[in-house]
Design a protein around this motif. Structure first.
Motif, short mmCIF file in Angstrom:
data_model
loop_
_atom_site.label_atom_id
_atom_site.label_comp_id
_atom_site.label_asym_id
_atom_site.label_seq_id
_atom_site.Cartn_x
_atom_site.Cartn_y
_atom_site.Cartn_z
N ASP A 52 -8.44 -12.91 -8.42
CA ASP A 52 -9.42 -11.38 -8.92
C ASP A 52 -10.73 -11.96 -8.75
N ALA A 86 -13.20 -9.75 -6.42
CA ALA A 86 -13.20 -7.81 -6.99
C ALA A 86 -14.25 -8.07 -8.04
N THR A 95 -17.59 -6.08 -8.16
CA THR A 95 -17.59 -4.82 -9.07
C THR A 95 -18.75 -4.87 -10.20
#
Length: 192
Positions: free
Chosen positions: A145, A148, A152
């Protein structure tokens, strides 16, 4: 800037001198350079790198360069200290990426008390404190993860013109992962 910090290497020079590995740490550094961060302000500690030394976390929190800033602090001890500065940049609508050298990813769920904490086995104490003074919080404790979450966080800081909190498990930054080889999303800073 260089005369004030004799041991300081700008982030771009550090990236150029390192071999091109697709690691979490390199990805994060490249993303910071892409948004105009040349200097990352930090307070030395055992869970972060000393990129540009500051006398305390309040100096680091107010750091900004080209409309965006970044600081690196240790887990809990540094994080709680920089909280006041992050609250200040939140009220001033300034995008600052607050990077915390988080606990080892293998430590989550072990119910162990670590140094640099407030004496509880719950690693979310610091995160809870940052939720009211940041527009996005990311806890990077796995590589799947990480890409991302980091992208973000940075894009949200730029879009909202507010600080974000990014905790990166201390054992992950030098590990290569295929997701960091992907082409990054282009960021843009809104004119003020």
């Amino acid at each position: 800037m260089l005369s004030k910090f004799p041991h300081h290497k700008p982030l771009q020079a550090t990236l150029a001198a390192c071999p091109s590995k697709a690691t979490l740490g390199r990805h994060l550094a490249q993303r910071l350079v892409q948004i105009g961060v040349n200097d990352v302000f930090s307070v030395p500690g055992d869970f972060n790198l000393n990129l540009v030394g500051c006398c305390n976390e309040r100096n680091a929190g107010y750091a900004r360069s080209r409309g965006v800033g970044a600081c690196v602090v240790t887990f809990t001890v540094g994080g709680l200290s920089v909280l006041n500065a992050i609250a200040g940049v939140y009220s001033e609508n300034l995008p600052v990426i607050c990077i915390v050298g988080g606990p080892n990813s293998n430590g989550y769920g072990t119910n162990r008390v670590l140094h640099h904490t407030i004496g509880l086995p719950d690693f979310s104490q610091e995160l809870c404190c940052f939720q009211t003074v940041t527009c996005f919080q990311a806890v990077v404790n796995n590589l799947v993860d990480a890409h991302a979450l980091i992208d973000t966080a940075i894009s949200t800081a730029l879009k909202e013109s507010k600080p974000v909190y990014v905790s990166v498990s201390c054992n992950l930054s030098a590990i290569p992962h295929h997701t960091f080889s992907r082409e990054p999303i282009l960021f843009s800073i809104s004119p003020r």
